[in-house]
Design an enzyme around this catalytic site. Structure first.
Site, PDB file in Angstrom:
ATOM      1  N   PRO A   2      31.240   8.724  36.618  1.00 22.06           N
ATOM      2  CA  PRO A   2      30.477   9.974  36.510  1.00 22.06           C
ATOM      3  C   PRO A   2      31.397  11.181  36.599  1.00 22.06           C
ATOM      4  O   PRO A   2      32.274  11.242  37.452  1.00 22.06           O
ATOM      5  CB  PRO A   2      29.530   9.937  37.700  1.00 22.06           C
ATOM      6  CG  PRO A   2      29.882   8.760  38.503  1.00 22.06           C
ATOM      7  CD  PRO A   2      30.933   7.968  37.824  1.00 22.06           C
ATOM      8  N   GLU A   3      31.224  12.114  35.688  1.00 23.41           N
ATOM      9  CA  GLU A   3      32.014  13.337  35.728  1.00 23.41           C
ATOM     10  C   GLU A   3      31.170  14.460  36.311  1.00 23.41           C
ATOM     11  O   GLU A   3      30.000  14.276  36.650  1.00 23.41           O
ATOM     12  CB  GLU A   3      32.509  13.667  34.321  1.00 23.41           C
ATOM     13  CG  GLU A   3      33.516  12.625  33.818  1.00 23.41           C
ATOM     14  CD  GLU A   3      34.571  13.234  32.916  1.00 23.41           C
ATOM     15  OE1 GLU A   3      34.851  14.439  33.059  1.00 23.41           O
ATOM     16  OE2 GLU A   3      35.110  12.513  32.072  1.00 23.41           O
ATOM     17  N   LYS A  70      14.781  22.156  62.822  1.00 24.37           N
ATOM     18  CA  LYS A  70      15.141  23.443  62.209  1.00 24.37           C
ATOM     19  C   LYS A  70      14.611  23.617  60.791  1.00 24.37           C
ATOM     20  O   LYS A  70      15.360  23.711  59.824  1.00 24.37           O
ATOM     21  CB  LYS A  70      16.664  23.591  62.188  1.00 24.37           C
ATOM     22  CG  LYS A  70      17.225  23.943  63.536  1.00 24.37           C
ATOM     23  CD  LYS A  70      18.664  24.362  63.374  1.00 24.37           C
ATOM     24  CE  LYS A  70      19.270  24.771  64.707  1.00 24.37           C
ATOM     25  NZ  LYS A  70      20.686  25.033  64.593  1.00 24.37           N
ATOM     26  N   ARG A 278      46.565   8.347  30.803  1.00 21.26           N
ATOM     27  CA  ARG A 278      45.189   8.611  30.344  1.00 21.26           C
ATOM     28  C   ARG A 278      45.230   8.931  28.858  1.00 21.26           C
ATOM     29  O   ARG A 278      46.140   9.611  28.390  1.00 21.26           O
ATOM     30  CB  ARG A 278      44.596   9.819  31.090  1.00 21.26           C
ATOM     31  CG  ARG A 278      44.699   9.760  32.597  1.00 21.26           C
ATOM     32  CD  ARG A 278      43.804   8.711  33.198  1.00 21.26           C
ATOM     33  NE  ARG A 278      42.387   8.869  32.891  1.00 21.26           N
ATOM     34  CZ  ARG A 278      41.548   9.609  33.615  1.00 21.26           C
ATOM     35  NH1 ARG A 278      41.981  10.271  34.665  1.00 21.26           N
ATOM     36  NH2 ARG A 278      40.278   9.679  33.291  1.00 21.26           N
TER      37      ARG A 278
END
Ligand SMILES: [Zn+2]
Length: 288
Positions: A2-3, A70, A278
């Site tokens: 996932p980017e 809260k 890459r």
């Protein structure tokens, strides 16, 4: 993997579903890899805490946790609102989830069958459960207070800061874009697409880019990421949103994964090279 746009989409989805709910108890599986913080610390940080909000930091999903009483600190936002609201300053802890390659966060009724490869379950006061499922176990769960990404946030960074990140860097601009200490969350696909739109070759030394080129790259990175977020994240394989539904559409890649295919602008075949391990895709005619 996932980017940033996928993580942003998932964080927004989670925020709209679980903000305001209270974690009543936590179950952690026996596999050690997904736990980056000791199990005891995770349980102690999560149990009896109210989820004040969920946002993205770099490629991490951050659950801001407050004390269960809260309710005034609730940061309820609409579905369309940015999930990336600033962290509140009151005493609080954070649950940080990195999805790795195949990690998913599901929100489902407690009665739903527990999937194989479920490594963590947070039982919520609403009767639902938040489940972390990850077959390949590259995902990581941790707890922190004051979590910050190592680099600048690509959607918030100012132009002057962006330009200064690359000053004097001898590495290829593609590697600099992927360096998480400079910008947090720009991955391989969006780096290639941004460089194409900026008309800059991936192998160019970062320091050699002109001010104009850096200006174009700055625009392109934001454009590409925002378009992908608008589409609900682009990425590859088996994507599901926080309800477990397939909810992602492919951003039309102009160069990424299009080796040998004609450039959409000039028709020259798109080239693929390997930079620091890459793959990088670019048009040899349009990009200089
Ligand atoms: Zn071209």
């Amino acid at each position: 993997m996932p980017e940033l746009p996928e993580v942003e989409t998932i964080a927004r989805g989670l925020n709209s579903r679980v903000a305001g709910d209270v974690i009543e108890s936590v179950w952690l599986g026996s596999k050690p890899e997904p736990l980056k913080s000791p199990a005891k610390e995770i349980v102690a940080a999560l149990e009896s805490k109210r989820i004040a909000g969920v946002r993205r930091v770099g490629k991490h999903i951050v659950f801001d946790l407050g004390n269960r009483g809260k309710a005034t600190n609730l940061r309820k936002t609409s579905k369309t609102a940015r999930a990336r609201t600033p962290a509140p300053t009151f005493d609080q802890s954070q649950w940080i989830v990195h999805l790795g390659m195949t990690g998913r966060m599901l929100v489902c009724p407690a009665r739903e069958k527990i999937e194989k490869h479920t490594h963590a379950i947070a039982r919520l006061a609403s009767g639902r459960e938040l489940r972390f499922v990850d077959p390949r176990r590259f995902g990581r769960l941790s707890v922190s207070s004051g979590f910050e990404a190592p680099g600048s946030e690509p959607l918030d960074v100012e132009l002057a800061r962006f330009v200064s990140l690359f000053r004097g860097r001898k590495t290829p601009i593609k590697s600099a874009l992927l360096n998480q200490k400079l910008l947090s969350g720009v991955g391989n696909i969006y780096a290639d697409e941004s460089l194409f739109r900026a008309l800059v070759r991936p192998r160019r030394r970062a320091a050699s880019l002109t001010r104009d080129q850096l200006g174009r790259l700055y625009q392109a990175v934001q454009e590409v990421l925002k378009e992908a977020i608008a589409l609900g994240g682009s990425s590859i394989s088996d994507y599901v949103d926080s309800d477990g539904e397939e909810g992602f559409f492919q951003l039309q890649h102009r160069v990424y994964g299009r080796e040998g295919e004609p450039c959409l602008v000039c028709k020259a075949p798109v080239k693929r090279v390997v930079i620091a391990g890459r793959s990088a895709h670019y048009c040899p005619k349009c990009q200089k």
